[in-house]
Design a protein around this motif. Structure first.
Motif, PDB file in Angstrom:
ATOM      1  N   ALA A 191       1.601  -2.118  -4.639  1.00  0.00           N
ATOM      2  CA  ALA A 191       0.219  -1.614  -4.730  1.00  0.00           C
ATOM      3  C   ALA A 191      -0.341  -2.031  -6.084  1.00  0.00           C
ATOM      4  CB  ALA A 191       0.178  -0.097  -4.544  1.00  0.00           C
ATOM      5  N   ARG A 192      -1.623  -1.712  -6.308  1.00  0.00           N
ATOM      6  CA  ARG A 192      -2.252  -2.185  -7.544  1.00  0.00           C
ATOM      7  C   ARG A 192      -2.025  -1.274  -8.738  1.00  0.00           C
ATOM      8  NH1 ARG A 192      -7.856  -1.896  -4.955  1.00  0.00           N
ATOM      9  NH2 ARG A 192      -6.618  -0.142  -4.181  1.00  0.00           N
ATOM     10  N   SER A 193      -1.838   0.029  -8.494  1.00  0.00           N
ATOM     11  CA  SER A 193      -1.779   0.968  -9.610  1.00  0.00           C
ATOM     12  C   SER A 193      -0.339   1.326  -9.984  1.00  0.00           C
ATOM     13  CB  SER A 193      -2.559   2.238  -9.247  1.00  0.00           C
ATOM     14  OG  SER A 193      -2.114   3.319 -10.015  1.00  0.00           O
ATOM     15  N   GLY A 214       0.826  -1.216   0.000  1.00  0.00           N
ATOM     16  CA  GLY A 214       0.000   0.000   0.000  1.00  0.00           C
ATOM     17  C   GLY A 214       0.851   1.252   0.000  1.00  0.00           C
ATOM     18  N   ALA A 215       1.964   1.215  -0.725  1.00  0.00           N
ATOM     19  CA  ALA A 215       2.917   2.336  -0.683  1.00  0.00           C
ATOM     20  C   ALA A 215       2.581   3.445  -1.677  1.00  0.00           C
ATOM     21  CB  ALA A 215       4.330   1.817  -0.944  1.00  0.00           C
ATOM     22  N   SER A 216       1.431   3.339  -2.355  1.00  0.00           N
ATOM     23  CA  SER A 216       1.135   4.336  -3.383  1.00  0.00           C
ATOM     24  C   SER A 216       0.373   5.538  -2.854  1.00  0.00           C
ATOM     25  CB  SER A 216       0.325   3.674  -4.510  1.00  0.00           C
ATOM     26  OG  SER A 216      -0.941   3.290  -4.019  1.00  0.00           O
ATOM     27  N   GLY A 220      -1.186   7.825   0.993  1.00  0.00           N
ATOM     28  CA  GLY A 220      -1.381   8.003   2.429  1.00  0.00           C
ATOM     29  C   GLY A 220      -0.242   7.570   3.336  1.00  0.00           C
ATOM     30  N   ILE A 221      -0.568   6.711   4.278  1.00  0.00           N
ATOM     31  CA  ILE A 221       0.395   6.282   5.309  1.00  0.00           C
ATOM     32  C   ILE A 221       1.538   5.468   4.681  1.00  0.00           C
ATOM     33  CG2 ILE A 221       0.659   4.857   7.385  1.00  0.00           C
ATOM     34  CD1 ILE A 221      -2.267   5.655   8.115  1.00  0.00           C
ATOM     35  N   GLY A 222       1.207   4.589   3.731  1.00  0.00           N
ATOM     36  CA  GLY A 222       2.233   3.731   3.125  1.00  0.00           C
ATOM     37  C   GLY A 222       3.289   4.535   2.380  1.00  0.00           C
ATOM     38  N   GLU A 243      -4.953  11.895   8.459  1.00  0.00           N
ATOM     39  CA  GLU A 243      -5.423  12.571   7.239  1.00  0.00           C
ATOM     40  C   GLU A 243      -4.826  11.922   5.987  1.00  0.00           C
ATOM     41  OE1 GLU A 243      -4.848  16.802   7.529  1.00  0.00           O
ATOM     42  OE2 GLU A 243      -6.406  16.967   9.062  1.00  0.00           O
ATOM     43  N   THR A 244      -5.637  11.106   5.341  1.00  0.00           N
ATOM     44  CA  THR A 244      -5.237  10.429   4.098  1.00  0.00           C
ATOM     45  C   THR A 244      -6.486  10.337   3.210  1.00  0.00           C
ATOM     46  OG1 THR A 244      -5.888   8.188   4.727  1.00  0.00           O
ATOM     47  CG2 THR A 244      -3.691   8.902   5.451  1.00  0.00           C
ATOM     48  N   PRO A 245      -6.328   9.837   1.983  1.00  0.00           N
ATOM     49  CA  PRO A 245      -7.514   9.645   1.141  1.00  0.00           C
ATOM     50  C   PRO A 245      -8.576   8.764   1.812  1.00  0.00           C
ATOM     51  CG  PRO A 245      -5.548   9.516  -0.196  1.00  0.00           C
ATOM     52  CD  PRO A 245      -5.075   9.605   1.229  1.00  0.00           C
ATOM     53  N   ASN A 268       3.129  -4.422   6.498  1.00  0.00           N
ATOM     54  CA  ASN A 268       1.823  -4.751   5.920  1.00  0.00           C
ATOM     55  C   ASN A 268       0.885  -3.587   6.197  1.00  0.00           C
ATOM     56  OD1 ASN A 268       2.059  -7.468   4.811  1.00  0.00           O
ATOM     57  ND2 ASN A 268       2.497  -8.098   6.917  1.00  0.00           N
ATOM     58  N   ASN A 269       0.769  -2.718   5.197  1.00  0.00           N
ATOM     59  CA  ASN A 269       0.017  -1.472   5.377  1.00  0.00           C
ATOM     60  C   ASN A 269      -1.218  -1.386   4.480  1.00  0.00           C
ATOM     61  OD1 ASN A 269      -0.212   1.656   5.768  1.00  0.00           O
ATOM     62  ND2 ASN A 269       0.056   1.362   3.570  1.00  0.00           N
ATOM     63  N   ALA A 270      -1.248  -2.125   3.364  1.00  0.00           N
ATOM     64  CA  ALA A 270      -2.378  -2.000   2.427  1.00  0.00           C
ATOM     65  C   ALA A 270      -3.688  -2.291   3.144  1.00  0.00           C
ATOM     66  CB  ALA A 270      -2.196  -2.971   1.261  1.00  0.00           C
ATOM     67  N   GLY A 271      -4.667  -1.458   2.885  1.00  0.00           N
ATOM     68  CA  GLY A 271      -5.959  -1.693   3.534  1.00  0.00           C
ATOM     69  C   GLY A 271      -7.057  -0.897   2.873  1.00  0.00           C
ATOM     70  N   ILE A 272      -8.288  -1.370   3.057  1.00  0.00           N
ATOM     71  CA  ILE A 272      -9.467  -0.698   2.487  1.00  0.00           C
ATOM     72  C   ILE A 272     -10.575  -0.654   3.531  1.00  0.00           C
ATOM     73  CG2 ILE A 272      -9.037  -1.329   0.075  1.00  0.00           C
ATOM     74  CD1 ILE A 272     -11.157  -3.613   0.491  1.00  0.00           C
ATOM     75  N   THR A 273     -11.552   0.228   3.276  1.00  0.00           N
ATOM     76  CA  THR A 273     -12.790   0.203   4.061  1.00  0.00           C
ATOM     77  C   THR A 273     -13.957   0.002   3.100  1.00  0.00           C
ATOM     78  OG1 THR A 273     -12.914   2.606   3.861  1.00  0.00           O
ATOM     79  CG2 THR A 273     -12.021   1.754   5.924  1.00  0.00           C
TER      80      THR A 273
END
Ligand code: NAD
Length: 242
Positions: free
Chosen positions: A35-37, A11-13, A15-17, A184-186, A84-89
């Motif tokens: 990350a995916r993108s 999840g380095a693309s 916010g926090i990552g 404060e991130t996307p 391990n930072n990637a995450g979604i809501t």
């Protein structure tokens, strides 16, 4: 603090990552972001320069995780740190939550942690050293209405981290979880203003956190300054009271 260390950050693309990647590179590490993108990863590369590398992958895919981590080991010769930072809501009240929203959040947030830790552990065990830092959330500790899927994934990460620490401590590997509050991130920018105002009232420091304020803790935990810290959860939330 992290000279010559090789770190994978999922999840380095954003916010926090992205902040973790930046702070780790400033501390001397080589960072491989996942990350995916590709477009977003490429712009992080343009920002951070030659010590940032990336792999395009969805963390919920197990076989791809094995491949990504193997490639990193072959290209960089070691794996010292895994974040391990990637995450979604996918927020909604449980009464309205369909199976898909439940499964997706569990597969990415908790499945991703399993996939990348399992893949990296092979190499860390061989090295007899390594640090795994898992980004949980205060919601995993205290729960939150509308986030049963997310809370379950983040609480799962804590149980996973503590179990891992017990299994691999004698091999020189540490495992720690971080539980951030509102950062404060996307991920948090679309929270309605009235809810943001309410949240601010329960934060003694009177403001939301910045990604760098989580990243600083990650750098510390990844470094030898934290050599006796394992199997614990560090809360980074400005004193947030639930
Ligand atoms: P963000 O949305 O800015 O970043 C999330 C990152 O994860 C992005 O790089 C995204 O591309 C990546 N990602 C999402 N799904 C992925 C997948 N399937 N495969 C690979 N990469 C994927 O959010 P953020 O706020 O920076 O969140 C980072 C972590 O911090 C998350 O685990 C989140 O749950 C946690 N966290 C955030 C807050 C907060 O207030 N922002 C609070 C507590 C915990």
């Amino acid at each position: 603090m992290l000279d010559n260390k090789v770190a994978i950050v999922t999840g380095a693309s954003s916010g926090i990552g992205r902040a973790i990647a930046k702070k780790m590179i400033e501390a001397g590490a080589t960072v491989i972001g996942v990350a995916r993108s590709e477009d977003k990863l490429q712009s992080v590369k343009e920002w951070l320069g030659e010590n940032f590398h990336y792999k395009v992958a969805d963390v919920s895919e197990y076989e791809r995780a094995l491949q990504v981590v193997r490639e990193v080991y072959e290209e960089f010769g070691r794996i010292d740190i895994l974040v391990n930072n990637a995450g979604i809501t996918q927020d909604t009240l449980l009464a309205r939550m369909d199976k898909e929203k439940w499964q997706k959040v569990i597969d990415v947030n908790l499945g991703g942690v399993f996939n990348y830790t399992k893949a990296a552990l092979t190499y860390m065990m061989k090295q007899r050293s390594g640090v795994v830092i898992n980004i949980s959330s205060v919601v995993g500790l205290y729960g939150n209405a509308g986030q049963a899927n997310y809370a379950a994934s983040k609480a799962g990460i804590i149980g996973f981290t503590k179990s891992l620490a017990k299994e691999v401590g004698k091999r020189g590997i540490r495992a720690v979880a971080i539980a951030p509050g509102f950062i404060e991130t996307p991920m948090t920018e679309n929270i309605p203003e009235n809810l943001k105002k309410l949240a601010l009232e329960s934060i003694p420091l009177g403001r939301f956190g910045q990604p760098d304020e989580v990243a600083n803790v990650v750098v510390f935990l990844a470094s030898d300054l934290a050599s006796y810290i394992t199997s614990t959860v560090i809360e980074v939330h400005g004193g947030l009271a639930f």
